[in-house]
Design a protein around this motif. Structure first.
Motif, mmCIF file in Angstrom:
data_model
loop_
_atom_site.group_PDB
_atom_site.id
_atom_site.type_symbol
_atom_site.label_atom_id
_atom_site.label_comp_id
_atom_site.label_asym_id
_atom_site.label_seq_id
_atom_site.Cartn_x
_atom_site.Cartn_y
_atom_site.Cartn_z
ATOM 1 N N LYS A 130 0.833 -1.207 0.000
ATOM 2 C CA LYS A 130 0.000 0.000 0.000
ATOM 3 C C LYS A 130 0.869 1.259 0.000
ATOM 4 C CE LYS A 130 -3.999 -2.029 -0.004
ATOM 5 N NZ LYS A 130 -4.892 -1.927 -1.189
ATOM 6 N N LEU A 131 1.978 1.213 0.722
ATOM 7 C CA LEU A 131 2.890 2.361 0.731
ATOM 8 C C LEU A 131 3.524 2.572 -0.639
ATOM 9 C CD1 LEU A 131 4.639 1.858 4.201
ATOM 10 C CD2 LEU A 131 3.084 3.712 3.563
ATOM 11 N N SER A 132 3.795 1.468 -1.343
ATOM 12 C CA SER A 132 4.356 1.606 -2.689
ATOM 13 C C SER A 132 3.359 2.298 -3.616
ATOM 14 C CB SER A 132 4.750 0.239 -3.251
ATOM 15 O OG SER A 132 3.609 -0.557 -3.530
ATOM 16 N N GLU A 133 2.068 2.053 -3.399
ATOM 17 C CA GLU A 133 1.050 2.752 -4.187
ATOM 18 C C GLU A 133 1.034 4.235 -3.858
ATOM 19 O OE1 GLU A 133 -2.512 0.637 -3.246
ATOM 20 O OE2 GLU A 133 -2.242 -0.819 -4.868
ATOM 21 N N VAL A 134 1.249 4.557 -2.584
ATOM 22 C CA VAL A 134 1.332 5.962 -2.189
ATOM 23 C C VAL A 134 2.528 6.636 -2.857
ATOM 24 C CG1 VAL A 134 1.683 7.544 -0.245
ATOM 25 C CG2 VAL A 134 0.171 5.572 0.008
ATOM 26 N N ALA A 135 3.631 5.864 -2.969
ATOM 27 C CA ALA A 135 4.844 6.412 -3.581
ATOM 28 C C ALA A 135 4.739 6.520 -5.095
ATOM 29 C CB ALA A 135 6.048 5.556 -3.210
ATOM 30 N N GLY A 136 3.661 5.968 -5.673
ATOM 31 C CA GLY A 136 3.453 6.136 -7.104
ATOM 32 C C GLY A 136 3.598 4.888 -7.928
ATOM 33 N N SER A 137 3.834 3.733 -7.291
ATOM 34 C CA SER A 137 3.981 2.481 -8.021
ATOM 35 C C SER A 137 3.339 1.368 -7.219
ATOM 36 C CB SER A 137 5.452 2.152 -8.285
ATOM 37 O OG SER A 137 5.589 0.873 -8.869
ATOM 38 N N ALA A 138 2.790 0.370 -7.920
ATOM 39 C CA ALA A 138 2.107 -0.724 -7.230
ATOM 40 C C ALA A 138 3.005 -1.925 -6.975
ATOM 41 C CB ALA A 138 0.885 -1.156 -8.033
ATOM 42 N N SER A 139 4.246 -1.874 -7.396
ATOM 43 C CA SER A 139 5.110 -3.043 -7.225
ATOM 44 C C SER A 139 6.527 -2.710 -6.770
ATOM 45 C CB SER A 139 5.180 -3.843 -8.528
ATOM 46 O OG SER A 139 5.724 -3.044 -9.565
ATOM 47 N N SER A 140 6.926 -1.478 -6.853
ATOM 48 C CA SER A 140 8.289 -1.123 -6.456
ATOM 49 C C SER A 140 8.345 0.332 -6.009
ATOM 50 C CB SER A 140 9.275 -1.353 -7.610
ATOM 51 O OG SER A 140 8.962 -0.502 -8.699
ATOM 52 N N ILE A 141 9.391 0.633 -5.277
ATOM 53 C CA ILE A 141 9.615 1.995 -4.789
ATOM 54 C C ILE A 141 10.989 2.437 -5.270
ATOM 55 C CG2 ILE A 141 9.845 3.466 -2.748
ATOM 56 C CD1 ILE A 141 8.067 1.499 -1.264
ATOM 57 N N ARG A 142 11.039 3.557 -5.946
ATOM 58 C CA ARG A 142 12.303 4.084 -6.473
ATOM 59 C C ARG A 142 12.819 5.199 -5.557
ATOM 60 N NH1 ARG A 142 13.310 2.281 -11.578
ATOM 61 N NH2 ARG A 142 11.550 1.282 -12.654
ATOM 62 N N PHE A 143 14.140 5.351 -5.554
ATOM 63 C CA PHE A 143 14.779 6.324 -4.676
ATOM 64 C C PHE A 143 15.621 7.288 -5.511
ATOM 65 C CE2 PHE A 143 14.073 2.374 -2.421
ATOM 66 C CZ PHE A 143 13.446 2.794 -1.272
ATOM 67 N N THR A 144 15.772 8.483 -4.989
ATOM 68 C CA THR A 144 16.525 9.509 -5.713
ATOM 69 C C THR A 144 18.026 9.245 -5.607
ATOM 70 O OG1 THR A 144 16.672 10.962 -3.774
ATOM 71 C CG2 THR A 144 14.718 11.188 -5.198
ATOM 72 N N ASP A 145 18.799 9.893 -6.450
ATOM 73 C CA ASP A 145 20.256 9.724 -6.435
ATOM 74 C C ASP A 145 20.859 10.150 -5.107
ATOM 75 O OD1 ASP A 145 20.131 8.799 -9.023
ATOM 76 O OD2 ASP A 145 20.594 10.738 -9.941
ATOM 77 N N GLU A 146 20.298 11.199 -4.493
ATOM 78 C CA GLU A 146 20.813 11.669 -3.200
ATOM 79 C C GLU A 146 20.645 10.592 -2.133
ATOM 80 O OE1 GLU A 146 18.789 13.345 -5.131
ATOM 81 O OE2 GLU A 146 20.089 14.990 -5.813
#
Length: 323
Positions: A130-146
């Motif tokens: 459910k948190l991955s859906e909040v982050a904008g994806s239903a299967s994975s969470i991407r992180f910034t370069d920083e």
């Protein structure tokens, strides 16, 4: 002192011999893969550090993988709101929440640790999804370069060393660590000495959150994203760390340094499986070998006293025969 130095050298002999062996028989394995081998042993090492306090208390915990994923998921969401500070804070919060939930359920509901951990895994995987859906994806969470730069090579090595130092201080420099080790050896005796063993196990589960938080950071930065799945998929992440802890427990007889022994165990496993990949073994065959290896490690670690007693009897018989 000389014996300690020899033992320290000896514990690295097995991974060194395995590395040379696979380097000789596989063209795709050698010094150019050393960094990959070490990197792939770091996350299991952190998860092993998380599982070790619980296992030393005589309990089983299959939730470390789910807690790492939950920490990464919370870190990804908070990182999107607050940047790098939010990412780090989220990894800590997510990892600790899982540890405290399991500790609470185990202590106050009196449910076996294995059952509790498996039930909590199902819940945490759904929450992470459910948190991955909040982050904008239903299967994975991407992180910034920083965010990724915090835990990429060689910072991931620094994080593992920091976690190892924290674990060493807790286990060897505090009364709590001594009590945790004693709990697994003889819980009844420890209780008769006035130690609240239920409270001790609660603390062991809670302490494991520290290392799950480290694992969440390194896991997030390893590939720049974390895949979220449901259906107890994260449980498979705990098998290699579990083997590393069991191997570490056996190596303690040579060098009494649990975090170092866990790393040696995980490094050995990483070399073996990277060697299998270089030899062209399929995933199914690797899983079969992993299962057999896990059974062997569990069998040996669970029958250490019986093996020692058998060797003692054999020695007595040889002495009686020679007399």
């Amino acid at each position: 002192m000389k014996k300690k130095i020899i033992n320290c050298i000896g514990i690295f002999a097995l991974p060194a011999v395995l590395f040379v062996f696979f380097s000789l028989i596989c063209d795709g394995f050698g010094m150019h893969t050393l960094r990959i081998v070490i990197s792939q042993s770091l996350i299991p090492t952190l998860m092993g550090l998380a599982m070790a306090p619980v296992m030393l208390c005589g309990l089983m915990d299959f939730s470390a993988g789910a807690r790492v994923i939950l920490g990464a998921a919370v870190g990804g969401v908070m990182g999107g709101w607050m940047g790098v500070p939010g990412f780090l804070l989220g990894c800590i919060i997510g990892a600790f929440i899982g540890g405290f939930v399991i500790a609470f359920l185990y202590r106050y509901l009196k449910i076996p640790s294995m059952v509790v951990s498996m039930g909590v895994v199902l819940v945490m995987e759904v929450v992470s999804f459910k948190l991955s859906e909040v982050a904008g994806s239903a299967s994975s969470i991407r992180f910034t370069d920083e965010m990724i730069r915090i835990g990429t090579w060689p910072m991931n090595v620094v994080l593992v060393i920091a976690a190892g130092i924290i674990y060493y201080i807790i286990q060897y420099k505090t009364s709590l660590g001594c009590q945790i080790m004693a709990c697994g050896n003889d819980e009844v005796m420890l209780g008769n000495m006035g130690v609240n063993t239920d409270r001790l196990k609660f603390i062991a589960f809670a302490l494991s959150g520290i290392f799950c938080a480290f694992g969440a950071v390194v896991q997030s930065c390893y590939s720049g994203q974390v895949t979220v799945s449901i259906g107890m998929v994260s449980m498979s992440m705990t098998f290699k760390p579990m083997m590393g802890v069991l191997i570490g427990m056996q190596l303690l007889k040579l060098v009494n340094n649990m975090p170092l022994m866990i790393f040696v165990g995980e490094l050995t496993i990483s070399i073996i499986f990277n060697g299998f990949i270089a030899m062209g073994f399929t995933d199914n065959l690797q899983n079969i070998i992993l299962g057999v290896f896990l059974l062997l490690v569990l069998g040996v670690s669970g029958n250490t006293e019986n093996i020692a007693e058998y060797r003692r009897k054999q020695a007595v018989r040889r002495q009686a025969g020679s007399a």
